[in-house]
Design a protein around this motif. Structure first.
Motif, mmCIF file in Angstrom:
data_model
loop_
_atom_site.group_PDB
_atom_site.id
_atom_site.type_symbol
_atom_site.label_atom_id
_atom_site.label_comp_id
_atom_site.label_asym_id
_atom_site.label_seq_id
_atom_site.Cartn_x
_atom_site.Cartn_y
_atom_site.Cartn_z
ATOM 1 N N GLU A 1 -47.364 -30.054 17.182
ATOM 2 C CA GLU A 1 -47.953 -31.339 17.540
ATOM 3 C C GLU A 1 -46.791 -32.285 17.823
ATOM 4 O O GLU A 1 -45.950 -32.513 16.951
ATOM 5 N N PHE A 2 -46.752 -32.806 19.044
ATOM 6 C CA PHE A 2 -45.598 -33.586 19.490
ATOM 7 C C PHE A 2 -46.058 -34.957 19.966
ATOM 8 O O PHE A 2 -46.767 -35.069 20.968
ATOM 9 N N ASN A 3 -45.647 -35.975 19.253
ATOM 10 C CA ASN A 3 -45.914 -37.347 19.647
ATOM 11 C C ASN A 3 -44.675 -37.859 20.380
ATOM 12 O O ASN A 3 -43.680 -38.234 19.749
ATOM 13 N N GLN A 4 -44.727 -37.865 21.708
ATOM 14 C CA GLN A 4 -43.559 -38.242 22.489
ATOM 15 C C GLN A 4 -43.183 -39.703 22.304
ATOM 16 O O GLN A 4 -41.996 -40.044 22.306
ATOM 17 N N ASN A 5 -44.166 -40.570 22.165
ATOM 18 C CA ASN A 5 -43.883 -41.995 22.023
ATOM 19 C C ASN A 5 -43.138 -42.303 20.730
ATOM 20 O O ASN A 5 -42.211 -43.122 20.711
ATOM 21 N N ARG A 6 -43.523 -41.647 19.661
ATOM 22 C CA ARG A 6 -42.891 -41.902 18.364
ATOM 23 C C ARG A 6 -41.745 -40.945 18.071
ATOM 24 O O ARG A 6 -40.980 -41.174 17.137
ATOM 25 N N GLY A 7 -41.638 -39.865 18.850
ATOM 26 C CA GLY A 7 -40.592 -38.882 18.598
ATOM 27 C C GLY A 7 -40.814 -38.111 17.314
ATOM 28 O O GLY A 7 -39.870 -37.841 16.562
ATOM 29 N N ILE A 8 -42.076 -37.744 17.045
ATOM 30 C CA ILE A 8 -42.448 -37.033 15.816
ATOM 31 C C ILE A 8 -42.954 -35.641 16.173
ATOM 32 O O ILE A 8 -43.722 -35.468 17.120
ATOM 33 N N VAL A 9 -42.521 -34.651 15.404
ATOM 34 C CA VAL A 9 -42.918 -33.260 15.651
ATOM 35 C C VAL A 9 -43.466 -32.663 14.361
ATOM 36 O O VAL A 9 -42.929 -32.909 13.274
ATOM 37 N N ASP A 10 -44.517 -31.879 14.492
ATOM 38 C CA ASP A 10 -45.108 -31.192 13.340
ATOM 39 C C ASP A 10 -45.656 -29.856 13.815
ATOM 40 O O ASP A 10 -45.845 -29.640 15.012
ATOM 41 N N LEU A 11 -45.921 -28.978 12.874
ATOM 42 C CA LEU A 11 -46.515 -27.690 13.224
ATOM 43 C C LEU A 11 -47.955 -27.885 13.686
ATOM 44 O O LEU A 11 -48.694 -28.711 13.142
ATOM 45 N N GLY A 12 -48.371 -27.089 14.671
ATOM 46 C CA GLY A 12 -49.734 -27.114 15.156
ATOM 47 C C GLY A 12 -50.561 -26.000 14.548
ATOM 48 O O GLY A 12 -50.036 -25.126 13.844
ATOM 49 N N PRO A 13 -51.852 -25.979 14.821
ATOM 50 C CA PRO A 13 -52.745 -24.983 14.205
ATOM 51 C C PRO A 13 -52.459 -23.540 14.621
ATOM 52 O O PRO A 13 -52.824 -22.612 13.907
ATOM 53 N N ASN A 14 -51.812 -23.347 15.779
ATOM 54 C CA ASN A 14 -51.551 -21.981 16.240
ATOM 55 C C ASN A 14 -50.194 -21.442 15.795
ATOM 56 O O ASN A 14 -49.869 -20.287 16.081
ATOM 57 N N ALA A 15 -49.410 -22.248 15.109
ATOM 58 C CA ALA A 15 -48.071 -21.821 14.700
ATOM 59 C C ALA A 15 -48.076 -20.559 13.830
ATOM 60 O O ALA A 15 -47.238 -19.676 14.023
ATOM 61 N N PRO A 16 -49.002 -20.416 12.864
ATOM 62 C CA PRO A 16 -48.968 -19.225 12.011
ATOM 63 C C PRO A 16 -49.081 -17.904 12.770
ATOM 64 O O PRO A 16 -48.662 -16.864 12.254
ATOM 65 N N GLN A 17 -49.646 -17.931 13.977
ATOM 66 C CA GLN A 17 -49.767 -16.692 14.748
ATOM 67 C C GLN A 17 -48.401 -16.128 15.144
ATOM 68 O O GLN A 17 -48.282 -14.944 15.457
ATOM 69 N N LEU A 18 -47.366 -16.961 15.116
ATOM 70 C CA LEU A 18 -46.036 -16.529 15.536
ATOM 71 C C LEU A 18 -45.166 -16.083 14.370
ATOM 72 O O LEU A 18 -44.095 -15.509 14.584
ATOM 73 N N ARG B 1 -34.192 -21.787 21.151
ATOM 74 C CA ARG B 1 -34.504 -23.150 20.720
ATOM 75 C C ARG B 1 -35.936 -23.248 20.199
ATOM 76 O O ARG B 1 -36.202 -23.934 19.213
ATOM 77 N N ARG B 2 -36.852 -22.570 20.856
ATOM 78 C CA ARG B 2 -38.235 -22.608 20.386
ATOM 79 C C ARG B 2 -38.369 -21.914 19.036
ATOM 80 O O ARG B 2 -39.120 -22.364 18.166
ATOM 81 N N ARG B 3 -37.643 -20.816 18.874
ATOM 82 C CA ARG B 3 -37.679 -20.140 17.581
ATOM 83 C C ARG B 3 -37.140 -21.048 16.481
ATOM 84 O O ARG B 3 -37.695 -21.111 15.379
ATOM 85 N N GLU B 4 -36.054 -21.759 16.783
ATOM 86 C CA GLU B 4 -35.459 -22.634 15.777
ATOM 87 C C GLU B 4 -36.364 -23.821 15.463
ATOM 88 O O GLU B 4 -36.375 -24.314 14.330
ATOM 89 N N VAL B 5 -37.110 -24.299 16.447
ATOM 90 C CA VAL B 5 -38.073 -25.371 16.195
ATOM 91 C C VAL B 5 -39.090 -24.936 15.149
ATOM 92 O O VAL B 5 -39.369 -25.654 14.177
ATOM 93 N N ILE B 6 -39.652 -23.743 15.335
ATOM 94 C CA ILE B 6 -40.674 -23.255 14.404
ATOM 95 C C ILE B 6 -40.072 -23.025 13.022
ATOM 96 O O ILE B 6 -40.681 -23.365 11.999
ATOM 97 N N ARG B 7 -38.877 -22.437 12.984
ATOM 98 C CA ARG B 7 -38.228 -22.202 11.685
ATOM 99 C C ARG B 7 -38.006 -23.516 10.936
ATOM 100 O O ARG B 7 -38.284 -23.622 9.737
ATOM 101 N N TYR B 8 -37.495 -24.507 11.646
ATOM 102 C CA TYR B 8 -37.180 -25.793 11.023
ATOM 103 C C TYR B 8 -38.441 -26.468 10.494
ATOM 104 O O TYR B 8 -38.473 -26.948 9.350
ATOM 105 N N LEU B 9 -39.491 -26.494 11.307
ATOM 106 C CA LEU B 9 -40.742 -27.116 10.878
ATOM 107 C C LEU B 9 -41.383 -26.337 9.731
ATOM 108 O O LEU B 9 -41.958 -26.925 8.806
ATOM 109 N N ARG B 10 -41.266 -25.039 9.793
ATOM 110 C CA ARG B 10 -41.851 -24.206 8.746
ATOM 111 C C ARG B 10 -41.139 -24.426 7.412
ATOM 112 O O ARG B 10 -41.768 -24.446 6.350
ATOM 113 N N GLU B 11 -39.831 -24.595 7.462
ATOM 114 C CA GLU B 11 -39.072 -24.828 6.238
ATOM 115 C C GLU B 11 -39.365 -26.202 5.630
ATOM 116 O O GLU B 11 -39.440 -26.350 4.417
ATOM 117 N N HIS B 12 -39.538 -27.208 6.484
ATOM 118 C CA HIS B 12 -39.731 -28.566 5.976
ATOM 119 C C HIS B 12 -41.184 -28.860 5.613
ATOM 120 O O HIS B 12 -41.452 -29.739 4.794
#
Length: 202
Positions: free
Chosen positions: A116-133, A53-64
């Motif tokens: 970057e996860f905003n729980q109140n708004r339900g918004i997800v984005d890539l964070g600064p450390n994502a490229p390391q993966l 699931r974590r891998r798919e999160v990064i893939r999805y955010l990276r694609e969008h």
């Protein structure tokens, strides 16, 4: 600071202004420190990537390449896990993934600044450390496609056994052996693939 001078016209006061402190250098340093990514250890990287699931999160955010909603993300991953399209997933399948992302996976990835996860708004984005993966994720994608090679090998094995039955002229015995061996090989590969995918799903 000021100095007093006495002249012919009587005492006068001349103010000498001290130069203002130059804060630009400090501001530049703080900006550089805030923008610099934290180097993640290999243990942390593999801890993240071992879960599908974590891998798919990064893939999805990276694609969008933009912010996405948690709902869209959960639907996408639920469809992948259930080998179907988004329109066909059930509410329970979607909810199971949604809750897992909201309570566990996204907060953990956010702590590492992978997302970057905003729980109140339900918004997800890539964070600064994502490229390391990305390097390890790309290698994992290549490894995930290795199963087709196994099945090609099994098919070649079956064809070889069939040719043996033709060459040695004992079709009944050898065909039975060929069929049995082929079934065992396919079953073993299927079990290994299922176990491998199940271990990384949760």
């Amino acid at each position: 600071m000021s100095t007093k001078e006495t002249g012919s016209n009587g005492p006068s006061t001349q103010s000498i202004e001290e130069p203002e402190a130059d804060n630009n250098a400090d501001d530049d340093i703080e900006a550089a420190e805030s923008s610099a990514e934290t180097q993640l250890s290999l243990d942390l990287i593999f801890e993240v990537l071992k879960n599908r699931r974590r891998r798919e999160v990064i893939r999805y955010l990276r694609e969008h390449e933009q912010q996405v909603t948690l709902s869209d993300l959960a639907e996408h991953i639920a469809a992948l896990e259930n080998d179907t399209d988004i329109a066909s997933i059930t509410s329970s399948q979607r909810k199971r993934v949604y809750v897992g992302l909201y309570q566990c996976h996204l907060p953990k990835m956010a702590d590492m600044e992978i997302v970057e996860f905003n729980q109140n708004r339900g918004i997800v984005d890539l964070g600064p450390n994502a490229p390391q993966l990305y390097e390890y994720l790309d290698n994992d994608d290549a490894g995930g496609r290795k199963w087709y090679k196994y099945y090609i090998g099994i098919s070649a094995f079956g064809v070889g056994l069939f040719l043996l039955t033709v060459v040695f002229g004992q079709p009944a015995l050898l065909q039975t052996a060929a069929l049995g061996g082929l079934c065992v090989a396919i079953a073993a590969a299927s079990v290994l693939q299922t176990v491998s995918e199940r271990d990384t799903n949760e």
